[in-house]
Scaffold this active site. Structure first.
Site, PDB file in Angstrom:
ATOM      1  N   LYS A  64      75.817  70.727  20.428  1.00 57.37           N
ATOM      2  CA  LYS A  64      75.468  70.120  19.135  1.00 57.37           C
ATOM      3  C   LYS A  64      76.693  70.101  18.209  1.00 57.37           C
ATOM      4  CE  LYS A  64      70.584  71.135  19.514  1.00 57.37           C
ATOM      5  NZ  LYS A  64      69.383  71.868  19.144  1.00 57.37           N
ATOM      6  N   GLN A 108      68.087  76.960  15.878  1.00 55.61           N
ATOM      7  CA  GLN A 108      67.920  76.848  17.326  1.00 55.61           C
ATOM      8  C   GLN A 108      66.781  77.757  17.802  1.00 55.61           C
ATOM      9  OE1 GLN A 108      69.584  74.608  19.172  1.00 55.61           O
ATOM     10  NE2 GLN A 108      68.458  75.213  20.990  1.00 55.61           N
ATOM     11  N   ASP A 131      65.182  68.724  12.334  1.00 55.92           N
ATOM     12  CA  ASP A 131      64.445  68.987  13.577  1.00 55.92           C
ATOM     13  C   ASP A 131      62.975  68.553  13.446  1.00 55.92           C
ATOM     14  OD1 ASP A 131      65.370  69.880  16.005  1.00 55.92           O
ATOM     15  OD2 ASP A 131      65.517  71.985  15.393  1.00 55.92           O
TER      16      ASP A 131
END
Ligand SMILES: Nc1nc2c(c(=O)[nH]1)N[C@@H](CN(C=O)c1ccc(C(=O)N[C@@H](CCC(=O)O)C(=O)O)cc1)CN2
Length: 302
Positions: A64, A108, A131
């Protein structure tokens, strides 16, 4: 006359190349980032928080960071020890919420067991929740609104489906698995596209029978080789979200949730693993981050 369990096909189903599709998205994002910079002298910034030392998460976070910088965005990586307290994590989220250079925040997953995941996700500013896991964004998707952030993996699957099939309206879709990251948001997205949607899960009586009715099959079960060729309606489009690391005589490799060659022999099109949905996840993260940044930068009074 000869009888077959399945129609005989002369050619295997098409391979949907998620890697190439994701590369195209990233090229376009890089162009838009450069344009934003030229017009406003600002660039999008994405903060990624990793708690602990899960090896797979470490690889995803590195990827990422690398791809964020490759499209010209700023990357802010926060690597915290596994023992980080909930309070410390919430403090970091509050700092990032207040930071004008940070347009997107990503936590994450999975997190260590002592952290209340919901509480931390819901502490992220919904306008920076690239997200799409904040309850506000989950709710917007749930009622079919298009002004929230959509979780990256389902968004990537939808982009691949639209490119493959065009209008999805009226198609019968079966989603195997009902996680908050993939299955549930995927089902909501397909419903928003006017598909008829069936979600199967661990208590579904006959998943194979449900799947045989599907024009579209999305598999996110975390179970290597679960979906067999005999489950697939001829010509169906199959999106394999599974990422399962297998260790065998040939070494260590990644496989999906479908028995690939069997399924490809029957399906009209199928995503490979690796190289299918996985690369789309990060491309969609950058897509969401660009959207979040634009909302701030293009509306700023200077
Ligand atoms: N906060 C989040 N956590 C997690 C997400 C997420 O979307 N947000 N998804 C997964 C992991 N993930 C990104 O975080 C991810 C998984 C896989 C890939 C990918 O490109 N996979 C490759 C194969 C990689 C390999 O060899 O191991 C592929 O399929 O080609 C990207 C991102 C869980 N956590």
């Amino acid at each position: 006359m000869e009888h077959h369990d399945m129609p005989v096909r002369t050619a295997p189903g098409k391979l949907i190349d998620g890697r190439a599709f994701a590369a195209g998205i990233c090229t376009e994002i890089a162009r838009e980032v450069s344009d934003l910079h030229a017009r406003h002298d600002r660039v999008p910034g994405l903060a990624v928080i990793l708690v602990g030392d899960d090896p797979a998460s470490d690889i995803y976070v590195r990827s990422k960071v690398r791809r964020t910088m490759a499209v010209g965005m700023r990357s802010f990586a926060h690597r915290l020890p596994a023992a980080t307290s909930q309070v410390a994590l919430l403090d970091l989220v509050a700092t990032l919420n207040a930071d004008g250079d940070v347009h997107g925040i990503l936590l994450q997953l999975p997190l260590p067991g002592h952290i209340d995941v919901k509480a931390v996700l819901d502490a992220i500013d919904p306008a920076k929740d690239v997200d799409g896991f904040h309850i506000v964004n989950v709710g917007k998707l749930g009622v079919g609104r298009d002004d929230g952030f959509i979780p990256c993996t389902p968004l990537g699957c939808l982009m691949l489906l639209r490119a493959e099939l065009g209008d999805l309206s009226g198609l019968h879709a079966v989603v195997i698995g009902c996680s908050n990251i993939v299955g549930r948001p995927m089902a909501q997205l397909l419903l928003r596209e006017n598909c008829t949607v069936v979600v199967t899960h661990i208590n579904t009586r006959d998943v194979a029978a449900e799947t045989r009715r599907a024009d579209i099959v999305i598999v996110a079960a975390g179970h290597p080789g679960l979906v067999r060729g005999s489950w697939i309606r001829p010509g169906a489009t199959v999106i394999d979200v599974g990422i399962n690391r297998i260790h065998d005589d040939a070494g260590s490799h990644v496989v999906g949730d479908v028995a690939f060659s069997e399924v490809r022999a029957v399906a009209g099109a199928v995503t490979p693993v690796p190289g299918g949905v996985g690369p789309m996840t990060i491309a969609c993260l950058l897509h969401n981050t660009l959207r979040a940044a634009r909302a701030v930068i293009e509306n700023a009074k200077t």
